[in-house]
Design an enzyme around this catalytic site. Structure first.
Site, mmCIF file in Angstrom:
data_model
loop_
_atom_site.group_PDB
_atom_site.id
_atom_site.type_symbol
_atom_site.label_atom_id
_atom_site.label_comp_id
_atom_site.label_asym_id
_atom_site.label_seq_id
_atom_site.Cartn_x
_atom_site.Cartn_y
_atom_site.Cartn_z
ATOM 1 N N THR A 30 -12.227 -28.989 17.191
ATOM 2 C CA THR A 30 -11.660 -29.837 18.311
ATOM 3 C C THR A 30 -10.523 -29.040 18.940
ATOM 4 O O THR A 30 -9.460 -28.763 18.253
ATOM 5 C CB THR A 30 -10.939 -31.075 17.229
ATOM 6 O OG1 THR A 30 -12.013 -31.942 16.626
ATOM 7 C CG2 THR A 30 -10.263 -31.860 18.159
ATOM 8 N N LYS A 88 -13.818 -37.061 21.020
ATOM 9 C CA LYS A 88 -13.018 -36.789 19.835
ATOM 10 C C LYS A 88 -11.582 -37.279 19.795
ATOM 11 O O LYS A 88 -11.227 -37.623 18.695
ATOM 12 C CB LYS A 88 -13.258 -35.343 19.314
ATOM 13 C CG LYS A 88 -12.585 -34.639 18.170
ATOM 14 C CD LYS A 88 -13.221 -35.307 16.951
ATOM 15 C CE LYS A 88 -12.436 -35.250 15.696
ATOM 16 N NZ LYS A 88 -12.595 -33.698 14.980
ATOM 17 N N LYS A 95 -2.400 -31.323 15.324
ATOM 18 C CA LYS A 95 -2.676 -30.541 16.535
ATOM 19 C C LYS A 95 -3.701 -31.584 17.233
ATOM 20 O O LYS A 95 -3.622 -31.620 18.503
ATOM 21 C CB LYS A 95 -3.623 -29.379 15.983
ATOM 22 C CG LYS A 95 -4.371 -28.596 16.858
ATOM 23 C CD LYS A 95 -5.878 -28.491 17.340
ATOM 24 C CE LYS A 95 -6.471 -28.503 16.214
ATOM 25 N NZ LYS A 95 -7.951 -29.024 16.333
#
Lengths: 295, 295
Positions: free
Chosen positions: B98, B173, B241
């Site tokens: 990701t 995502k 993150k």
């Protein structure tokens, strides 16, 4: 099953399909609701119309109430024409509304003084759960009373959990509403983000619904946001009523609920713009207003 | 299946079980990861150790990367010993990490210039999804490339959705992570409320999980909060993150994400207290600190 009579009070979005299942399960139903016209469909299915909550209680082994808010429950049980005026000794009263735990305890105490018993048994699953008889039912009260109520509750729900003494059904329902409110906000934010960055919201839904992002809200309310179907599964005004009780109870117990408070503040915009009687999925309209776009 | 070789880069919590499934599906695997010791278990299962990402790429029909963050992907593909140095014409590179959509587009462009092709294919489902090969895979890139990759992706995932051109897998995502972050906050608030008002959190979970309050987070992270199991299904640092990329992308597109921002701010407390490498369910510890109680 012996011939048992259920006195029923309240025929809103939830009440109507719930009574249908109770009739189908073989119970006789005595019915009262404030707006007579809303009972017609059930009377023509075999329910007996009664002129008051007190009359509903007379000759019923169970009394079930499914009404909007705490004052409605107070008036249904404790009012001048309320259940307590007609309560037979040994009657088991089950309030399936979502109300404040304090009101549940107060009504329970009064019913106890008159020789009846009481369960608070709020539900989750909304209109679709009521129609499919797959409601989750969160029960507070004595275990023996729950055992007596179980054949009746089984007619309406699938997951029936004893949560503790009277009031604990309502407190568990507040947990449920905290989850529903914040999960709903999650869906709206994902949708708005998707649209803003150029994704197809429908494809996004399809891609993420089965994984770690999945929720009832995503699978059930997400598609309705996309198809602009704002008919209520569960009304904004009622969600706000429940979040008001949750946030008030949280305040009294010093429980910090920042996400829940945020969800409730944003739902206020729906109420400000006359969308209070739409389904909770209308929260997407508030996010659309904030973002200056439509899905 | 013809004898196909997959070059694989990255063997963290997710990478190890994913490579196992790829080996089981009959692919040969060339393996490189920065910490050699973490590859041992896979080398003893039949993977071939390579000294660099460039070497991994040589003679592989597919290259898959599963590393923590955008700079790791940049270095794996574009670094001095990176994939691009060893890329054979026609190789299909699939980044399942990701990372930022911009990095995905930049890496894709460079691979294209060298005669390869690229899909961004981040996943959802965490450690359990990787172990059960039930990951949801969100794919950005050309449809023809996705068709070529499908037998490989099918070895690791169940729901494989084409989300659009390169970068749209990552954007989808991010929607997934918005949902995960806010749903996680919902679970923590319900748990803290339950404990504060005297409910048994375990019974509450049981009562509400099957209804309209249900979510993957509730069913999978709720029980771990109660049992104090903070082993990572997905680490706080990685969730942060991802939320950083989501909030940054949201800022660039003027998408208001108040709930997501709140979840991220609260997860900062976990990082401040050295809990960044625990699972995201450790957010309950932040709420416990705010509430002055333990579950």
């Amino acid at each position: 099953m012996p011939d048992l009579t259920v006195g029923w009070i309240g025929t809103g979005i939830m009440g109507v399909p719930m009574v249908r299942h109770v009739l189908r399960a073989g119970f006789s139903v005595n019915l009262y609701t404030r707006t007579r016209a809303r009972a017609d469909v059930l009377v023509s299915s075999g329910a007996n119309w009664c002129a008051s909550a007190a009359e509903v209680a007379r000759g019923s082994q169970f009394v079930v109430s499914m009404v909007p808010d705490s004052p409605d429950v107070e008036s249904a049980y404790l009012g001048p024409e309320g259940v307590c005026r007609g309560l037979a000794f040994g009657t088991l009263c089950i309030d399936m509304s979502t109300i404040s735990p304090e009101t549940a305890r107060a009504v329970s105490a009064e019913i106890g003084r008159r020789g009846g018993s009481f369960l608070d048994a709020p539900v989750s699953g909304g209109k679709t759960g009521a129609e499919a008889a797959t409601l989750s039912i969160m029960v507070g009260g004595d275990e023996a009373d729950l055992r007596r109520a179980e054949p009746l509750l089984r007619a309406m729900g699938k997951t029936i959990v004893h949560c503790g003494p009277v009031g604990h059904g309502q407190l568990t329902k507040l947990c449920n509403q905290i989850l529903c409110g914040v999960n709903l906000l999650a869906v709206c934010e994902a949708m708005i983000f998707a649209k803003k960055v150029g994704l197809d919201p429908q494809t996004m839904l399809q891609a993420v619904s089965a994984g770690a992002a999945g929720s009832w809200a995503l699978s059930n309310l997400g598609p309705r946001m996309i198809s602009r179907d704002f008919a209520p599964m569960f009304m904004v005004d009622l969600q706000q009523k429940d979040l008001r009780i949750a946030l008030q109870t949280a305040k009294e117990t010093s429980a910090p609920l920042p996400g829940t408070a945020l969800a409730s503040q944003l739902l206020s915009s729906n109420q400000a713009l006359g969308e209070g009687r739409e389904g909770t999925q209308a929260l997407i309209k508030t996010l659309e207003r904030l973002a200056g776009i439509n899905l």
